[in-house]
Design a protein around this motif. Structure first.
Motif, short mmCIF file in Angstrom:
data_model
loop_
_atom_site.label_atom_id
_atom_site.label_comp_id
_atom_site.label_asym_id
_atom_site.label_seq_id
_atom_site.Cartn_x
_atom_site.Cartn_y
_atom_site.Cartn_z
N ILE A 1 -8.00 1.63 -2.34
CA ILE A 1 -6.66 1.03 -2.25
C ILE A 1 -6.78 -0.46 -1.91
O ILE A 1 -6.05 -1.30 -2.44
CB ILE A 1 -5.81 1.76 -1.19
CG1 ILE A 1 -5.54 3.20 -1.64
CG2 ILE A 1 -4.50 1.03 -0.94
CD1 ILE A 1 -4.89 4.06 -0.57
N ILE B 1 0.82 -1.22 0.00
CA ILE B 1 0.00 0.00 0.00
C ILE B 1 0.85 1.28 0.00
O ILE B 1 0.31 2.37 -0.11
CB ILE B 1 -0.94 0.03 1.22
CG1 ILE B 1 -0.13 0.10 2.53
CG2 ILE B 1 -1.88 -1.16 1.22
CD1 ILE B 1 -0.97 0.36 3.76
N TYR C 1 0.55 3.84 -2.75
CA TYR C 1 -0.70 4.61 -2.78
C TYR C 1 -0.76 5.65 -1.67
O TYR C 1 -1.83 6.13 -1.33
CB TYR C 1 -1.91 3.66 -2.66
CG TYR C 1 -2.06 2.69 -3.81
CD1 TYR C 1 -2.68 3.09 -4.99
CD2 TYR C 1 -1.57 1.40 -3.71
CE1 TYR C 1 -2.81 2.22 -6.05
CE2 TYR C 1 -1.71 0.51 -4.77
CZ TYR C 1 -2.32 0.93 -5.93
OH TYR C 1 -2.47 0.05 -6.97
#
Length: 260
Positions: free
Chosen positions: A223, A53, A56
């Motif tokens: 996400i 992640i 992002y």
């Protein structure tokens, strides 16, 4: 043993905690919290991969500031609406008084999620208001105004009637009485619940994800859809909301001390 159950209040003030005692207790608390979370995740058969992640991060930062600005604008508009509602609920015009009471009970008695869906997909659509961000701010402002109005009303009514009568006997006008006598005394009574309402408003803004407002929760869900990293994204999400709400509580306590 009785001293363990003594409660801190204005009649029994504890001495200021020394930095050494504070540091030791803060360390113990942090250690216990770490141990709790460590043992909780130890038995979970889940491999955390926060690098999935990380790319992002810009989307999370954008959602963070979007939630912040939506909450601030909603609070400002909500306070304005609440002041109008508070005047209507306390005035002697029966129609305005009834309207304020019905509005407050309607808002407080129905879930915010239902209000978002009804206002956005029915009322806003019929009025041609298609900007989901403007709608989100207005919905949160209307929702918050019902609660803030009751906070204002309770704060004003908490001031003893003797104060009002004494000010009136001195020849002050209604405006001067409320400006110089009632509101300053009511202010210290509304700070704590008002800060709590602002914290709730920030957390309630997450429900705007149902109308695709790109705030913090909506971006976290997107996400998660890209990376399938459910726990990895929701842990930072919770921390982001904590970062937004914790300063409000700290500021509220400081203001309460300054007014007391």
């Amino acid at each position: 043993m009785n001293h363990l159950f003594i409660v801190r209040n204005k009649f029994n003030e504890h001495k200021k905690i020394s930095p050494k005692v504070f540091a030791v207790n803060a360390f113990l608390l942090a250690f216990l919290l770490f141990l709790l979370f460590y043992l909780s995740f130890l038995s979970a058969s889940y491999n955390f991969d926060f690098m999935a992640i990380y790319e992002y991060k810009d989307k999370m930062i954008q959602g963070f500031f979007t939630s912040f600005f939506i909450s601030v604008l909603s609070l400002i508009a909500g306070v304005i609406f609440a002041l109008i509602l508070c005047y209507m609920s306390l005035c002697k015009i029966v129609l305005l008084n009834m309207f304020a009471r019905v509005f407050i009970e309607l808002i407080r008695g129905t879930p915010l999620l239902v209000q978002i869906l009804l206002i956005y997909y029915i009322f806003a659509d019929n009025l041609g208001l298609n900007n989901r961000y403007v709608c989100g701010v207005l919905i949160l402002a209307l929702f918050a105004s019902a609660y803030i109005c009751e906070i204002f009303r309770a704060g004003i009514l908490s001031v003893e009637n003797m104060q009002y009568q004494s000010a009136k006997a001195l020849g002050l006008s209604e405006f001067e009485i409320y400006k110089s006598v009632i509101f300053p005394q009511a202010l210290k009574n509304i700070l704590a619940p008002l800060s709590g309402q602002l914290s709730n408003l920030i957390k309630d803004s997450s429900l705007l994800s149902v109308i695709a407002v790109s705030e913090l929760t909506q971006n976290a869900q997107e996400i998660n859809a890209f990376t399938f990293s459910t726990l990895e994204i929701y842990i930072p999400l919770a921390l982001c909301y904590l970062v937004l709400t914790l300063p409000i509580s700290m500021l509220s306590r400081r203001l309460e001390k300054s007014f007391s």
